[in-house]
Design a protein around this motif. Structure first.
Motif, PDB file in Angstrom:
ATOM      1  N   CYS A   1       0.902  -1.202  -0.017  1.00  0.00           N
ATOM      2  CA  CYS A   1       0.132  -0.069  -0.063  1.00  0.00           C
ATOM      3  C   CYS A   1       0.328   1.386   0.251  1.00  0.00           C
ATOM      4  O   CYS A   1       0.676   2.371  -0.309  1.00  0.00           O
ATOM      5  N   ALA A   2       2.279   1.489   0.548  1.00  0.00           N
ATOM      6  CA  ALA A   2       3.318   2.142   0.605  1.00  0.00           C
ATOM      7  C   ALA A   2       3.695   2.217  -1.024  1.00  0.00           C
ATOM      8  O   ALA A   2       3.550   3.353  -1.262  1.00  0.00           O
ATOM      9  N   GLU A   3       3.898   1.943  -1.517  1.00  0.00           N
ATOM     10  CA  GLU A   3       4.260   1.918  -2.614  1.00  0.00           C
ATOM     11  C   GLU A   3       3.769   2.137  -3.849  1.00  0.00           C
ATOM     12  O   GLU A   3       3.593   3.308  -4.373  1.00  0.00           O
ATOM     13  N   LEU A   4       2.063   2.104  -3.859  1.00  0.00           N
ATOM     14  CA  LEU A   4       0.838   2.476  -4.273  1.00  0.00           C
ATOM     15  C   LEU A   4       0.816   3.698  -4.205  1.00  0.00           C
ATOM     16  O   LEU A   4       0.513   4.658  -4.871  1.00  0.00           O
ATOM     17  N   ALA A   5       0.732   4.237  -2.860  1.00  0.00           N
ATOM     18  CA  ALA A   5       0.796   5.112  -2.380  1.00  0.00           C
ATOM     19  C   ALA A   5       1.663   6.654  -3.420  1.00  0.00           C
ATOM     20  O   ALA A   5       1.645   7.666  -4.216  1.00  0.00           O
ATOM     21  N   LEU A   6       3.292   5.989  -3.245  1.00  0.00           N
ATOM     22  CA  LEU A   6       4.132   6.808  -3.850  1.00  0.00           C
ATOM     23  C   LEU A   6       4.182   6.775  -5.049  1.00  0.00           C
ATOM     24  O   LEU A   6       3.838   8.033  -6.161  1.00  0.00           O
ATOM     25  N   ASP A   7       3.523   5.957  -5.565  1.00  0.00           N
ATOM     26  CA  ASP A   7       2.796   5.885  -7.233  1.00  0.00           C
ATOM     27  C   ASP A   7       2.201   6.327  -7.663  1.00  0.00           C
ATOM     28  O   ASP A   7       1.862   7.512  -8.408  1.00  0.00           O
ATOM     29  N   LEU A   8       1.273   7.155  -6.525  1.00  0.00           N
ATOM     30  CA  LEU A   8       0.195   7.677  -7.536  1.00  0.00           C
ATOM     31  C   LEU A   8       0.544   9.672  -6.543  1.00  0.00           C
ATOM     32  O   LEU A   8      -0.478  10.387  -6.573  1.00  0.00           O
ATOM     33  N   GLY A   9       1.464   9.818  -5.744  1.00  0.00           N
ATOM     34  CA  GLY A   9       1.773  10.562  -5.136  1.00  0.00           C
ATOM     35  C   GLY A   9       1.901  11.460  -4.149  1.00  0.00           C
ATOM     36  O   GLY A   9       1.682  12.227  -3.877  1.00  0.00           O
ATOM     37  N   ILE A  10       1.503  10.188  -3.401  1.00  0.00           N
ATOM     38  CA  ILE A  10       0.664  10.167  -1.871  1.00  0.00           C
ATOM     39  C   ILE A  10       1.635   9.843  -1.024  1.00  0.00           C
ATOM     40  O   ILE A  10       2.688   9.437  -0.944  1.00  0.00           O
ATOM     41  N   GLY A  11       1.946  11.360  -0.192  1.00  0.00           N
ATOM     42  CA  GLY A  11       3.112  11.257   1.112  1.00  0.00           C
ATOM     43  C   GLY A  11       2.110   9.937   2.907  1.00  0.00           C
ATOM     44  O   GLY A  11       1.262   9.261   1.415  1.00  0.00           O
ATOM     45  N   VAL A  12       3.029   9.180   2.521  1.00  0.00           N
ATOM     46  CA  VAL A  12       3.094   7.672   3.679  1.00  0.00           C
ATOM     47  C   VAL A  12       3.241   8.197   5.136  1.00  0.00           C
ATOM     48  O   VAL A  12       4.838   8.324   5.626  1.00  0.00           O
ATOM     49  N   ASN A  13       2.397   8.210   5.837  1.00  0.00           N
ATOM     50  CA  ASN A  13       2.831   7.996   7.317  1.00  0.00           C
ATOM     51  C   ASN A  13       2.353   6.924   7.940  1.00  0.00           C
ATOM     52  O   ASN A  13       1.938   5.780   7.237  1.00  0.00           O
ATOM     53  N   ALA A  14       2.509   6.447   9.656  1.00  0.00           N
ATOM     54  CA  ALA A  14       2.066   5.542  10.471  1.00  0.00           C
ATOM     55  C   ALA A  14       1.488   5.419  10.854  1.00  0.00           C
ATOM     56  O   ALA A  14       2.564   6.051  12.150  1.00  0.00           O
TER      57      ALA A  14
ATOM     58  N   PHE B   1       9.221  -1.973  10.716  1.00  0.00           N
ATOM     59  CA  PHE B   1       8.217  -2.098  10.358  1.00  0.00           C
ATOM     60  C   PHE B   1       9.090  -0.643   9.346  1.00  0.00           C
ATOM     61  O   PHE B   1       8.505  -0.837   8.098  1.00  0.00           O
ATOM     62  N   LYS B   2       9.551  -0.007   9.421  1.00  0.00           N
ATOM     63  CA  LYS B   2      10.483   1.326   8.775  1.00  0.00           C
ATOM     64  C   LYS B   2      11.421   0.627   8.092  1.00  0.00           C
ATOM     65  O   LYS B   2      10.949   1.454   6.468  1.00  0.00           O
ATOM     66  N   ASP B   3      11.327   0.226   8.061  1.00  0.00           N
ATOM     67  CA  ASP B   3      12.484  -1.127   7.284  1.00  0.00           C
ATOM     68  C   ASP B   3      12.125  -1.865   5.899  1.00  0.00           C
ATOM     69  O   ASP B   3      12.605  -2.239   4.854  1.00  0.00           O
ATOM     70  N   ASN B   4      11.178  -1.656   6.288  1.00  0.00           N
ATOM     71  CA  ASN B   4       9.666  -2.763   5.309  1.00  0.00           C
ATOM     72  C   ASN B   4       9.047  -2.429   4.733  1.00  0.00           C
ATOM     73  O   ASN B   4       8.559  -2.611   3.664  1.00  0.00           O
ATOM     74  N   VAL B   5       8.547  -0.959   5.056  1.00  0.00           N
ATOM     75  CA  VAL B   5       7.791  -0.237   3.992  1.00  0.00           C
ATOM     76  C   VAL B   5       8.335   1.061   3.287  1.00  0.00           C
ATOM     77  O   VAL B   5       8.988   1.900   4.220  1.00  0.00           O
ATOM     78  N   PRO B   6       7.982   1.358   2.198  1.00  0.00           N
ATOM     79  CA  PRO B   6       9.429   2.153   1.355  1.00  0.00           C
ATOM     80  C   PRO B   6       8.275   3.393   1.586  1.00  0.00           C
ATOM     81  O   PRO B   6       7.373   3.429   1.906  1.00  0.00           O
ATOM     82  N   GLY B   7       9.273   4.916   1.853  1.00  0.00           N
ATOM     83  CA  GLY B   7       8.828   6.103   1.753  1.00  0.00           C
ATOM     84  C   GLY B   7       8.348   6.741   3.359  1.00  0.00           C
ATOM     85  O   GLY B   7       7.546   7.188   2.884  1.00  0.00           O
ATOM     86  N   LEU B   8       8.539   5.638   3.949  1.00  0.00           N
ATOM     87  CA  LEU B   8       7.793   6.086   5.198  1.00  0.00           C
ATOM     88  C   LEU B   8       7.872   7.461   5.870  1.00  0.00           C
ATOM     89  O   LEU B   8       9.645   7.818   6.214  1.00  0.00           O
ATOM     90  N   LEU B   9       7.338   8.375   5.704  1.00  0.00           N
ATOM     91  CA  LEU B   9       7.675   9.695   6.122  1.00  0.00           C
ATOM     92  C   LEU B   9       7.844  10.454   6.900  1.00  0.00           C
ATOM     93  O   LEU B   9       8.340  11.106   8.230  1.00  0.00           O
TER      94      LEU B   9
END
Length: 237
Positions: free
Chosen positions: A175-188, A200-208
């Protein structure tokens, strides 16, 4: 580096339990930032059982990092946020009587409502984030609302990871990869802790950004607040 935003709701809960001003919420917020915290998160609820609406106003002059206000966008909440103009508003669909947040938005069913609310916040120069479950169609729906970011609801991850199920992180990563492709930032956020945050951080790309409150404050009872804030920062590098 993923930013650490410290949720200080539990400090307010402790303060309110005695009816005074100890611990002092504003001092804790200032100290957390001095200790290296890169943001302060609050989640005021209509009954003000922890964070009070006046706290939100008082914190405006204290928070010099990122100020994130979470909540259900009822009229009183919208009025609060547009008056304060924090760095970010995170929309959470919690019911009035919810003990804590327990689900993300259905961004498809609530597209019209969310789009209207997000437009209002963005007109006021406030970054917007939507609290969502790790479901691809929901991420796509978030894009349609005009949100700047999503916040992945991580309770299921934390619960399954504690049982030894590392594979649970896969849906969050996708879902993080999809969000990045769509141009949306990712928080958690939600139930992230010293035990699970690095994985979690090491395995979820682009975590802001991660927003952590209950675990961080609980861990601080044993290890100290300054120490725990820096332990998180090291794990998030």
């Amino acid at each position: 580096m993923t930013k650490l935003s410290v949720n200080i709701n539990k400090i307010a809960t402790l303060r309110n339990s005695r009816g005074g001003d100890t611990p002092n919420l504003l001092k804790v917020a200032a100290d957390v930032q001095d200790f290296g915290g890169e943001g302060i998160t609050i989640h005021p609820r209509p009954d003000e059982r922890h964070i009070r609406y006046q706290d939100a106003y008082n914190l405006k002059s204290i928070v010099h990092t990122e100020y994130n206000i979470e909540g259900n966008p009822i009229p009183k909440f919208i009025e609060l946020v547009t008056a304060i103009v924090p760095t970010q508003v995170t929309l959470v669909p919690d019911s009035i009587d919810a003990i804590t947040s327990n689900a993300g938005w259905d961004t498809i069913k609530n597209k019209s409502f969310l789009s209207e609310v997000i437009s209002e916040f963005k007109r006021n120069g406030i970054r917007t984030s939507i609290f969502v479950d790790p479901v691809k169609s929901i991420i796509e729906g978030a894009k349609e609302t005009g949100a700047d970011r999503i916040e992945l609801y991580t309770e299921d991850f934390a619960s399954e990871y504690a049982k030894g199920n590392d594979e649970i992180v896969r849906s969050y990563a996708e879902c993080a990869e999809l969000a990045l492709d769509l141009g949306i930032g990712v928080n958690a956020g939600h139930d992230l802790s010293l035990e699970n945050i690095k994985f979690f951080k090491d395995n979820v790309p682009g975590l802001l950004e991660v927003s952590i409150g209950h675990a961080l404050i609980s861990e601080s009872l044993y290890l100290g607040l300054e120490n725990v804030v820096n332990m998180y920062l090291r794990k998030l590098k």
